[in-house]
Design an enzyme around this catalytic site. Structure first.
Site, PDB file in Angstrom:
ATOM      1  N   ASN A 142       0.874  -1.169   0.000  1.00 20.52           N
ATOM      2  CA  ASN A 142       0.000   0.000   0.000  1.00 20.52           C
ATOM      3  C   ASN A 142       0.912   1.220   0.000  1.00 20.52           C
ATOM      4  OD1 ASN A 142      -1.823   2.040   0.385  1.00 20.52           O
ATOM      5  ND2 ASN A 142      -2.521   1.351   2.407  1.00 20.52           N
ATOM      6  N   LYS A 176       0.151   4.221  -0.292  1.00 20.28           N
ATOM      7  CA  LYS A 176      -0.481   5.409   0.292  1.00 20.28           C
ATOM      8  C   LYS A 176      -0.209   6.626  -0.604  1.00 20.28           C
ATOM      9  CE  LYS A 176      -0.201   3.074   4.706  1.00 20.28           C
ATOM     10  NZ  LYS A 176      -0.084   3.125   6.145  1.00 20.28           N
ATOM     11  N   HIS A 183      -9.546   1.107   4.882  1.00 14.90           N
ATOM     12  CA  HIS A 183      -8.266   1.339   5.565  1.00 14.90           C
ATOM     13  C   HIS A 183      -8.480   2.269   6.758  1.00 14.90           C
ATOM     14  CE1 HIS A 183      -4.150   2.420   6.421  1.00 14.90           C
ATOM     15  NE2 HIS A 183      -3.796   1.341   5.738  1.00 14.90           N
ATOM     16  N   GLU A 211      -6.764   4.594   7.906  1.00  9.79           N
ATOM     17  CA  GLU A 211      -6.493   6.022   7.649  1.00  9.79           C
ATOM     18  C   GLU A 211      -7.713   6.701   7.030  1.00  9.79           C
ATOM     19  OE1 GLU A 211      -2.848   5.355   5.521  1.00  9.79           O
ATOM     20  OE2 GLU A 211      -1.893   4.747   7.396  1.00  9.79           O
ATOM     21  N   GLU A 260      -5.390  -5.061  10.250  1.00  5.56           N
ATOM     22  CA  GLU A 260      -4.343  -4.070  10.482  1.00  5.56           C
ATOM     23  C   GLU A 260      -4.591  -3.348  11.800  1.00  5.56           C
ATOM     24  OE1 GLU A 260      -2.400  -2.829   6.530  1.00  5.56           O
ATOM     25  OE2 GLU A 260      -4.135  -1.533   6.800  1.00  5.56           O
ATOM     26  N   GLY A 307       2.687   2.012  10.817  1.00  7.49           N
ATOM     27  CA  GLY A 307       3.647   3.109  10.701  1.00  7.49           C
ATOM     28  C   GLY A 307       4.376   3.428  12.000  1.00  7.49           C
ATOM     29  N   SER A 330       3.496  -2.455  10.181  1.00  2.00           N
ATOM     30  CA  SER A 330       4.948  -2.578  10.344  1.00  2.00           C
ATOM     31  C   SER A 330       5.497  -3.944   9.922  1.00  2.00           C
ATOM     32  CB  SER A 330       5.357  -2.233  11.782  1.00  2.00           C
ATOM     33  OG  SER A 330       5.003  -0.882  12.072  1.00  2.00           O
TER      34      SER A 330
HETATM   35  P1  13P Z   1       3.061   0.168   7.645  1.00  3.85           P
HETATM   36  O1  13P Z   1       3.542  -1.125   7.004  1.00  3.85           O
HETATM   37  O2  13P Z   1       3.823   1.360   7.199  1.00  3.85           O
HETATM   38  O3  13P Z   1       2.934   0.028   9.122  1.00  3.85           O
HETATM   39  O4  13P Z   1       1.554   0.404   7.088  1.00  3.85           O
HETATM   40  C1  13P Z   1       0.644  -0.631   7.133  1.00  3.85           C
HETATM   41  C2  13P Z   1      -0.558  -0.249   6.352  1.00  3.85           C
HETATM   42  O5  13P Z   1      -1.278   0.659   6.729  1.00  3.85           O
HETATM   43  C3  13P Z   1      -0.820  -0.955   5.102  1.00  3.85           C
HETATM   44  O6  13P Z   1      -2.075  -0.667   4.606  1.00  3.85           O
END
Ligand code: 13P
Length: 251
Positions: free
Chosen positions: A10, A12, A96, A98, A168, A174, A214
């Site tokens: 992803n 982003k 997601h 976010e 997740e 992150g 992560s």
């Molecule tokens: P990270 O791997 O940067 O923690 O992000 C995970 C994520 O949100 C994947 O959609």
């Protein structure tokens, strides 16, 4: 879609088109030790250039990171699932954390997005997961269950073949703090048992459940070796071509 090994990135809101092409070319050209479905969740702007530049084959498939819940209309700045399907984008990420947080997407809206995406013929990577306070309170499993019940479980058993679930935990996204393999396995097994109760054994056995939060080159192997972890949805580490290839080869 039966249960497969899946490494999904992803990206982003990262990379220019040129950077994205370089990254995708490196990933598409890499040797794979096993059969792994590789999916790149890229910004909308990158989809067409990537389709032109990289061999979009079974080696690398594209995903959009979001779509609207309507087919068309006066929704300035939005992209509909019909538009994505017309571009032959196979996957879209829905739910997601976010987007749940920054765009206030709730379970009811995500149910509408799921409906629209499947009706357009897309496959969906559906995300779920709890925040830290919910984990600390010990109600993470019931929280995720509620997310599934209010969004995903409106689908019928036949439609579930077009769904990949990504667990997740928000506290691991992150932050560099990964869920332990045991924590991931506990939730993935719980999700599979929810699928079994709702849809029966076949759907439960055939649905791929990815872990996200992560995932790195140095922890993917242990996470993916858990019996109910079928792969990963990877953020930061998917922006590093060599590391993402290492993750692809961690099954
Ligand atoms: P990270 O791997 O940067 O923690 O992000 C995970 C994520 O949100 C994947 O959609």
């Amino acid at each position: 879609m039966s249960r497969k090994n899946i490494a999904a990135g992803n990206w982003k809101m990262n990379t220019t088109i040129e950077e994205g092409i370089d990254l995708a070319q490196l990933i598409a050209g890499a040797e794979r030790s096993k059969e792994v479905i590789t999916i790149l969740g890229v910004p909308f702007t990158h989809i067409y250039p990537l389709q032109k530049k990289i061999k979009v084959s079974s080696k690398v498939l594209l995903a959009a990171q979001n779509c609207h819940h309507k087919t068309s209309g006066a929704y300035t700045g939005e992209i509909s699932p019909t538009m994505l399907a017309a571009m032959k984008v196979p996957y879209v990420i829905i739910g997601h954390s976010e987007r749940r947080e920054y765009n206030h997407e709730d379970n009811a809206l995500l149910a509408a997005k799921l409906r629209a995406a499947l009706d357009a013929g897309l496959k969906v990577i559906f995300c779920c997961g709890e925040a830290l306070d919910i984990r600390k309170a010990g109600s993470h499993v019931s929280h995720v269950k509620n997310q599934l019940v209010e969004s995903l479980f409106q689908l019928d058993a036949k439609e579930m073949k077009n769904i990949v679930i990504a667990y997740e935990p928000i506290w691991a996204i992150g932050t560099g703090e990964t869920a332990s393999p045991a924590q991931a396995q506990e939730m993935h097994a719980a999700i599979r048992s929810m699928l079994q109760i709702k849809y029966g054994k076949r759907v439960a056995e055939n649905t791929s459940i990815l872990y996200g939060g992560s995932v790195k080159g140095n922890n993917a192997k242990e996470l993916f070796s858990q019996p109910d972890v079928d792969g990963g949805l990877v953020g930061g580490a998917s922006l590093n071509g060599a590391e993402f290839v290492q993750i692809i080869n961690s099954f």
